[in-house]
Design a protein around this motif. Structure first.
Motif, mmCIF file in Angstrom:
data_model
loop_
_atom_site.group_PDB
_atom_site.id
_atom_site.type_symbol
_atom_site.label_atom_id
_atom_site.label_comp_id
_atom_site.label_asym_id
_atom_site.label_seq_id
_atom_site.Cartn_x
_atom_site.Cartn_y
_atom_site.Cartn_z
ATOM 1 N N GLU A 1 0.906 -1.248 0.122
ATOM 2 C CA GLU A 1 -0.030 -0.057 -0.114
ATOM 3 C C GLU A 1 0.948 1.185 -0.109
ATOM 4 O O GLU A 1 0.535 2.250 -0.676
ATOM 5 N N GLY A 2 1.973 1.200 0.785
ATOM 6 C CA GLY A 2 2.844 2.254 0.867
ATOM 7 C C GLY A 2 3.727 2.484 -0.299
ATOM 8 O O GLY A 2 3.935 1.442 -1.172
ATOM 9 N N ASP A 3 4.598 3.574 -0.435
ATOM 10 C CA ASP A 3 5.772 3.622 -1.174
ATOM 11 C C ASP A 3 7.028 2.827 -0.801
ATOM 12 O O ASP A 3 7.306 2.759 0.331
ATOM 13 N N VAL A 4 7.902 2.301 -1.607
ATOM 14 C CA VAL A 4 9.065 1.467 -1.254
ATOM 15 C C VAL A 4 10.381 2.044 -1.856
ATOM 16 O O VAL A 4 10.180 2.183 -3.146
ATOM 17 N N VAL A 5 11.266 2.160 -1.131
ATOM 18 C CA VAL A 5 12.467 2.807 -1.721
ATOM 19 C C VAL A 5 13.637 1.927 -1.109
ATOM 20 O O VAL A 5 13.626 1.533 0.049
ATOM 21 N N LEU A 6 14.542 1.615 -1.926
ATOM 22 C CA LEU A 6 15.726 0.866 -1.618
ATOM 23 C C LEU A 6 16.965 1.892 -1.954
ATOM 24 O O LEU A 6 17.292 2.018 -2.922
ATOM 25 N N CYS A 7 17.662 2.040 -0.694
ATOM 26 C CA CYS A 7 18.793 2.871 -0.994
ATOM 27 C C CYS A 7 20.139 2.036 -0.852
ATOM 28 O O CYS A 7 20.248 1.358 0.200
ATOM 29 N N VAL A 8 20.787 2.039 -2.036
ATOM 30 C CA VAL A 8 21.921 1.062 -2.260
ATOM 31 C C VAL A 8 23.241 1.695 -2.273
ATOM 32 O O VAL A 8 23.259 2.948 -2.529
ATOM 33 N N PRO A 9 24.264 1.014 -2.185
ATOM 34 C CA PRO A 9 25.565 1.706 -2.416
ATOM 35 C C PRO A 9 25.381 2.183 -3.729
ATOM 36 O O PRO A 9 24.816 1.610 -4.845
ATOM 37 N N SER A 10 26.423 3.013 -4.005
ATOM 38 C CA SER A 10 26.344 4.100 -5.572
ATOM 39 C C SER A 10 26.871 3.076 -6.378
ATOM 40 O O SER A 10 26.267 2.994 -7.827
ATOM 41 N N THR A 11 27.777 1.927 -6.288
ATOM 42 C CA THR A 11 28.155 1.004 -7.006
ATOM 43 C C THR A 11 27.125 0.239 -7.739
ATOM 44 O O THR A 11 27.022 -0.455 -8.723
ATOM 45 N N ASN A 12 25.966 0.153 -7.009
ATOM 46 C CA ASN A 12 24.718 -1.018 -7.363
ATOM 47 C C ASN A 12 23.633 -0.249 -7.738
ATOM 48 O O ASN A 12 22.431 -0.892 -8.171
ATOM 49 N N ILE A 13 23.668 1.237 -8.161
ATOM 50 C CA ILE A 13 22.306 2.018 -8.435
ATOM 51 C C ILE A 13 21.872 1.344 -9.633
ATOM 52 O O ILE A 13 20.717 1.149 -10.176
ATOM 53 N N GLN A 14 23.029 1.346 -10.504
ATOM 54 C CA GLN A 14 22.658 0.797 -12.137
ATOM 55 C C GLN A 14 21.772 -0.282 -12.141
ATOM 56 O O GLN A 14 20.713 -0.413 -12.979
ATOM 57 N N ASN A 15 22.425 -1.255 -11.619
ATOM 58 C CA ASN A 15 21.816 -2.808 -11.422
ATOM 59 C C ASN A 15 20.562 -2.551 -10.811
ATOM 60 O O ASN A 15 19.433 -3.303 -11.178
ATOM 61 N N ALA A 16 20.143 -1.794 -9.779
ATOM 62 C CA ALA A 16 18.944 -1.776 -9.042
ATOM 63 C C ALA A 16 18.104 -1.190 -9.895
ATOM 64 O O ALA A 16 16.697 -1.623 -9.898
#
Ligand code: PEP
Length: 250
Positions: free
Chosen positions: A34-49
């Motif tokens: 129901e809510g918003d979901v955010v995943l804060c990843v290491p910068s090296t992982n942003i592209q894959n995420a």
């Protein structure tokens, strides 16, 4: 009515090759959240995420950035770079950055302004330490941190900012304040927003709780009226546990 907003802070965990499989496991478990979901990843992982969350209800964030767009700042990552990779959020002033990397209220403020300038949503972390708490200084400490973080930010941008109230002594310790206390403290933050920027902005503003949130206590916190979801560290590293936190009312 504000939506709940649940953010995972993976800290310095998961390899770039591990983030895709993690997200593939998380996706089906939270697709009806129901809510918003955010995943804060290491910068090296942003592209894959970003690649693996495309077309889903999971958004991606960074955990830190510098405030300049580019230039001679060896080792730094800019808001433009984060944005260009497809991230939409950035944590600012996490207590680990303040304590271990000597981040100050001044640099937090620069980062909030830069995030907004480059179209990222800043998630600004504030919270007292144990000594400040023992001396009954919680309200004073968090209101000062809040005011300095938002200094000179134009009023029309304030509602875009997310605040995470994270008492330092609760981060990674398994200890938490009582839900009523968190509700009251977030109420103080909202009241400060109300007196500074007006009723409408105060009512729109997302203010989360963070500090040892897990699958057992998330429902307790997130059902309180002032607590707009949570910032989740350790407990977001396993998709099944993070999904239970996200689906806290199931
Ligand atoms: C955090 O990293 O912001 C945090 C709250 O960590 P934890 O959930 O592990 O206490």
């Amino acid at each position: 009515m504000r939506k709940k907003f649940i953010v995972g802070n993976m800290k310095m965990n998961k390899l770039p090759s591990e983030i895709g499989p993690y997200i593939e496991r998380l996706k089906p478990l939270v697709k009806d959240a129901e809510g918003d979901v955010v995943l804060c990843v290491p910068s090296t992982n942003i592209q894959n995420a970003v690649l693996h969350t495309k077309g889903t209800n999971i958004k991606v964030g960074a955990q830190n950035m510098y405030w300049k767009a580019q230039g001679a700042f060896t080792g730094a990552v800019s808001p433009l770079m984060i944005k260009d990779l497809g991230a939409e959020y950035v944590l600012v002033g996490h207590s680990e950055r303040r304590q271990l990397f000597i981040e100050t209220d001044w640099s937090v403020n620069k980062k909030v302004a830069a995030a907004l300038e480059y179209g990222l949503t800043p998630i600004v972390c504030i919270g007292e330490n144990l000594e400040q708490r023992a001396h009954n200084r919680i309200e004073e400490v968090i209101i000062v941190q809040l005011s300095l973080a938002l200094r000179d930010i134009p009023k029309h941008d304030i509602h875009k900012i997310i605040i995470a109230y994270e008492p330092l002594w609760a981060i990674g310790t398994g200890q938490t304040p009582k839900k009523e206390e968190v509700n009251e403290i977030i109420g103080w933050v909202r009241e400060k927003i109300r007196t500074s920027y007006g009723e409408k902005i105060a009512e729109e503003m997302i203010i989360q709780y963070g500090g040892s949130v897990n699958a057992t206590n998330s429902k307790r916190f997130f059902n309180m009226p002032e607590i707009d979801g949570g910032l989740v560290g350790g407990a977001c590293l396993e998709p099944e546990e993070f999904a239970k936190i996200i689906n806290y009312n199931d």
